[in-house]
Design a protein around this motif. Sequence first.
Motif, PDB file in Angstrom:
ATOM      1  N   GLU A   1      48.132  37.347  48.196  1.00 41.48           N
ATOM      2  CA  GLU A   1      47.294  36.457  47.406  1.00 41.48           C
ATOM      3  C   GLU A   1      46.132  37.223  46.754  1.00 41.48           C
ATOM      4  O   GLU A   1      45.671  38.224  47.267  1.00 41.48           O
ATOM      5  N   ASN A   2      45.662  36.690  45.621  1.00 37.87           N
ATOM      6  CA  ASN A   2      44.506  37.288  44.947  1.00 37.87           C
ATOM      7  C   ASN A   2      43.192  36.832  45.569  1.00 37.87           C
ATOM      8  O   ASN A   2      42.189  37.520  45.451  1.00 37.87           O
ATOM      9  N   ARG A   3      43.210  35.657  46.203  1.00 29.62           N
ATOM     10  CA  ARG A   3      41.990  35.119  46.831  1.00 29.62           C
ATOM     11  C   ARG A   3      42.316  34.572  48.202  1.00 29.62           C
ATOM     12  O   ARG A   3      43.390  34.033  48.427  1.00 29.62           O
TER      13      ARG A   3
ATOM     14  N   TYR B   1      40.100  32.757  51.895  1.00 28.08           N
ATOM     15  CA  TYR B   1      38.857  32.266  52.498  1.00 28.08           C
ATOM     16  C   TYR B   1      38.764  32.777  53.930  1.00 28.08           C
ATOM     17  O   TYR B   1      39.697  32.635  54.726  1.00 28.08           O
TER      18      TYR B   1
ATOM     19  N   TRP C   1      34.596  33.432  50.270  1.00 27.40           N
ATOM     20  CA  TRP C   1      35.845  33.668  49.568  1.00 27.40           C
ATOM     21  C   TRP C   1      35.897  35.136  49.186  1.00 27.40           C
ATOM     22  O   TRP C   1      34.887  35.744  48.842  1.00 27.40           O
ATOM     23  N   TYR C   2      37.103  35.708  49.229  1.00 29.03           N
ATOM     24  CA  TYR C   2      37.318  37.095  48.836  1.00 29.03           C
ATOM     25  C   TYR C   2      38.360  37.142  47.732  1.00 29.03           C
ATOM     26  O   TYR C   2      39.321  36.367  47.730  1.00 29.03           O
ATOM     27  N   GLU C   3      38.157  38.072  46.793  1.00 28.03           N
ATOM     28  CA  GLU C   3      39.070  38.207  45.666  1.00 28.03           C
ATOM     29  C   GLU C   3      39.556  39.653  45.583  1.00 28.03           C
ATOM     30  O   GLU C   3      38.783  40.588  45.790  1.00 28.03           O
ATOM     31  N   LEU C   4      40.823  39.824  45.259  1.00 27.67           N
ATOM     32  CA  LEU C   4      41.423  41.148  45.163  1.00 27.67           C
ATOM     33  C   LEU C   4      40.964  41.836  43.882  1.00 27.67           C
ATOM     34  O   LEU C   4      41.139  41.310  42.790  1.00 27.67           O
ATOM     35  N   GLN C   5      40.327  42.987  44.034  1.00 26.72           N
ATOM     36  CA  GLN C   5      39.885  43.803  42.906  1.00 26.72           C
ATOM     37  C   GLN C   5      40.496  45.187  43.100  1.00 26.72           C
ATOM     38  O   GLN C   5      40.008  45.953  43.926  1.00 26.72           O
TER      39      GLN C   5
ATOM     40  N   TYR D   1      39.572  43.853  48.697  1.00 22.54           N
ATOM     41  CA  TYR D   1      39.106  42.473  48.623  1.00 22.54           C
ATOM     42  C   TYR D   1      37.583  42.495  48.655  1.00 22.54           C
ATOM     43  O   TYR D   1      36.971  42.994  49.599  1.00 22.54           O
TER      44      TYR D   1
ATOM     45  N   CYS E   1      33.255  37.024  46.875  1.00 20.39           N
ATOM     46  CA  CYS E   1      32.878  36.318  45.645  1.00 20.39           C
ATOM     47  C   CYS E   1      31.465  35.780  45.844  1.00 20.39           C
ATOM     48  O   CYS E   1      31.272  34.687  46.398  1.00 20.39           O
TER      49      CYS E   1
END
Length: 125
Positions: free
Chosen positions: A2-4, A6, A13-17, A21, A24
Amino acid sequence: MENRFYNEKNGLWYELQGDYYLPCLTLSEQEEVEIGVWGQRRRQYLKQHQRVLYYNLLTTGKLNSHLAEINEQAEEMFSRLVDQLAEKEGITEKLKAENQMVWVQWMNNIRNSAMEIVNSELIYA
């Protein structure tokens, strides 16, 4: 993958960069206020000499209100000091009518003195 996601442990929340991760994070909305020259000087001073206070105010969303309050206090103090110093030195409208250059010299001196006082009492304190 997943890209995001919790994280329930810390509530973020965490987002894939790329390969990582990252959390946010966002700053809370700050009200738009005009910050004058005194507030800008205070911001520059805090940024250079009091970084911890600057970043604490920035991250809590109180920086703009602090700068606006300092700006308002400084403007009031400056105008009050100019009036008081001019009265103390006897600089009147009569002198302005009689000899404008002397009046300008005195008023520039008074304004510079008032500016130094405001800087030392409010801006760089």
